[in-house]
Write a protein that holds these residues in place. Structure first.
Motif, short mmCIF file in Angstrom:
data_model
loop_
_atom_site.label_atom_id
_atom_site.label_comp_id
_atom_site.label_asym_id
_atom_site.label_seq_id
_atom_site.Cartn_x
_atom_site.Cartn_y
_atom_site.Cartn_z
N ASN A 191 -5.56 -5.04 -11.15
CA ASN A 191 -4.46 -7.01 -11.52
C ASN A 191 -4.50 -6.71 -12.48
N ASP A 234 -5.12 -14.24 -8.45
CA ASP A 234 -5.81 -13.86 -6.79
C ASP A 234 -7.57 -14.02 -7.34
N GLY A 279 -9.49 -13.01 -4.28
CA GLY A 279 -9.12 -11.53 -3.69
C GLY A 279 -10.04 -10.87 -5.29
N SER A 283 -12.88 -7.99 -3.21
CA SER A 283 -12.64 -7.15 -3.55
C SER A 283 -13.91 -6.13 -4.75
N TRP A 321 -7.27 -12.08 3.48
CA TRP A 321 -7.59 -13.14 2.80
C TRP A 321 -6.24 -12.02 2.10
N GLU A 322 -6.28 -11.45 1.38
CA GLU A 322 -5.02 -10.97 0.70
C GLU A 322 -3.50 -10.88 2.25
N LEU A 323 -3.68 -11.00 3.07
CA LEU A 323 -2.61 -11.28 4.47
C LEU A 323 -2.73 -12.71 4.29
N ARG A 324 -2.84 -13.30 3.52
CA ARG A 324 -2.63 -14.98 4.26
C ARG A 324 -2.68 -15.65 3.00
N THR A 325 -2.63 -14.69 1.67
CA THR A 325 -2.59 -16.06 0.50
C THR A 325 -1.90 -15.32 0.20
N TYR A 337 0.01 -15.39 -3.39
CA TYR A 337 0.18 -14.75 -4.58
C TYR A 337 -0.78 -13.83 -4.50
N PRO A 338 -0.86 -12.31 -3.69
CA PRO A 338 -2.12 -11.01 -3.55
C PRO A 338 -2.34 -10.35 -4.14
N ASP A 351 -1.23 -6.33 -1.97
CA ASP A 351 0.19 -6.28 -0.77
C ASP A 351 -0.46 -5.64 -0.53
#
Length: 507
Positions: A84, A214, A217, A221, A262-266, A268-269, A272
């Motif tokens: 990332n 993020d 995230g 992770s 968290w990645e589903l809700r933020t 700016y994941p 994705d």
């Protein structure tokens, strides 16, 4: 992929010309493969230095384990975060940063005067290794166009097999002529050359995104992956049902679940999660995990067979696994897999490749017991042919299913899948071996050498050795079935995804 999506990535004008990509793409590929080879060598090179480290640093067994594991643990935990960061801040910048950190860590490791210093240096090398492992593949995707990308990825993936085979051999050669610190100091010239070459040759590319980093995230992770990989690494030594392993695995699973939510809700994941709705991506993911499962698990068993059953020493056993790596290198250097992929298509290429991996495993299991190393040699070559076909096709499928602006994350996913597959292979096939071995002979010892040492007479030792060989055969056949099933599943998912894409107007 639409032109608008692809345009989110900054590329030099030469990267979009009709000559296959960047005009110096093959030279750049050689540079980044050299950097990656150095990272991969350090996954295995330390194993041959264990006696020297024990003697000269007065290292305990726990110290040795952390010297080996600190590198892979940090590297594995940071793969997604590193990918990332490369997408966001620039792949060239992160490649240079990774080379610098790896070089500095190697210097510190080579000059370490205590176990604690060496463990800390190895952890620093792991940070550099994570950046290099993700940015090298991401750069390959950026500088090669569709006509040559598969061949380039095949050559990139060849480095993994070469690193696996060359690590113990290089380490043994260096230790025969120098002190133990030299196995780390030889990385420094490579890092220096790589820094100069990357700065001069590699074009910068990054995603022009205005979203925020993020950070949550990244933390989740890293913690989740580190905990899961630690459980996988420590399982064989502490026992898979030990509290240490179970707590680490449970923590990792819980944190990774929190990461997914968290990645589903933020907005700016970092990752994705909708990628997992892509059938092409899911099919490639399934295949990547299972080919790593079969290859790593089978080689874990094979080295035990060569040493414990056939009586080879560690170096001789390592030399006898080289044909697998050489087959992969030979086929990928000649471009065999890259030429077959356009003709057969990704689903068939992966299905045939993983069928060959499964056939090789079965040959090692059946012929290795009856015909010794001669039977194993055939299986190793067949496995190598299957890996040469399937691994580049799956890496290309994963990367092509992800938008180019997320190439770093795609590379991080690819590396993470390999780590999961490797750990699962050793854990599952090792558990099958131990279960079968325990069912055939009643011994309380935790390993074959200990069981042989406790045996009463030659007849008992022969019976224990036969039981162990039978357990190996059973576990390798289980691995072969798993790899074949995984190959068929991956091929079916990929074929279904192609049909879906073909039925969508304008796809």
């Amino acid at each position: 992929m639409t032109a608008t999506t692809a345009g989110n990535d900054r590329k030099p004008p030469a990267a979009t010309t009709g000559g296959g990509g960047h005009p110096q793409r093959w030279l750049i590929l050689g540079v980044i493969c050299l950097a990656q080879l150095t990272v991969l060598l350090d996954n295995t090179v330390l194993s041959v230095a264990i006696p020297s480290l024990t003697r000269e640093l007065d290292a305990s067994t726990a110290d040795i384990q952390w010297m080996i594991n600190a590198y892979s643990l940090v590297q594995s935990g940071l793969l997604l975060t590193a990918g990332n960061a490369a997408d966001r801040y620039g792949r060239k910048k992160m490649l240079i940063t990774g080379l610098a950190l790896f070089g500095i860590g190697s210097l510190a490791a080579g000059l370490a005067q205590s176990s604690a210093q060496l463990i800390a240096a190895r952890a620093g090398m792991g940070v550099g290794g994570a950046l290099l492992m993700t940015t090298t593949l991401a750069v390959v995707v950026q500088i090669f166009d569709d006509t040559e990308r598969v061949k380039a990825i095949a050559l990139w993936s060849t480095v993994s097999s070469l690193g696996f085979a060359a690590g113990p051999l290089l380490g043994g050669f260096v230790l025969d002529h120098f002190w133990w610190g030299a196995i780390f100091l030889i990385n420094i010239p490579v890092a220096v050359i790589g820094l100069g070459a990357v700065a001069a040759l590699v074009p910068e590319s990054k995603h022009k995104q205005g979203d925020r980093p993020d950070l949550v995230g990244a933390v989740l992770s890293t913690i989740g992956m580190t905990a899961v990989v630690y459980a996988i690494i420590s399982g064989p030594d502490h026992g898979w049902t030990s509290g240490q392993v179970l707590v680490s695995a449970a923590l990792g699973a819980a944190v990774l679940a929190a990461f997914a939510l968290w990645e589903l809700r933020t907005p700016y994941p970092m990752l994705d999660m909708h990628f997992f709705r892509n059938q092409r991506f899911v099919g490639a993911v399934a295949g990547a995990i299972l080919v790593a499962f079969g290859m790593t698990g089978s080689l874990f068993l094979l080295t035990q067979h060569l040493q414990f059953v056939l009586g080879y020493g560690p170096l001789d056993a390592g030399l006898r696994t080289v044909p697998l790596a050489l087959t992969v290198v030979a086929l990928n250097l000649t471009g065999a897999g890259a030429r077959l992929l356009p003709r057969l298509g990704t689903p068939w290429t992966i299905a045939i490749g993983m069928a060959l991996v499964a056939a090789g495993l079965a040959a090692i299991a059946v012929l290795g017991g009856a015909h010794g190393y001669g039977g194993m040699l055939l299986g190793l070559v067949v496995m190598g042919a299957g890996v040469a076909l399937s691994m580049p096709a799956m890496a290309n499928a994963i990367m092509s299913a992800i938008p180019p602006e997320k190439a770093g994350v795609g590379a991080g996913i690819n590396g993470t899948l390999a780590e999961f597959g490797n750990g699962l292979g050793v854990a599952v096939l090792g558990a099958v071996l131990n279960s079968r071995f325990a069912a055939l002979v009643s011994v309380s010892a935790a390993s074959l050498p200990a069981a042989l040492a406790a045996a009463d007479g030659p007849a008992e030792k022969a019976r224990i050795s036969d039981a162990f060989a039978t357990g190996l055969e059973t576990s390798q056949l289980v691995g072969a079935v798993a790899v074949l099933a995984g190959g068929l599943l991956a091929a079916a998912l990929l074929r279904r995804a192609e049909r879906t894409d073909a039925s969508v107007p304008g796809a």
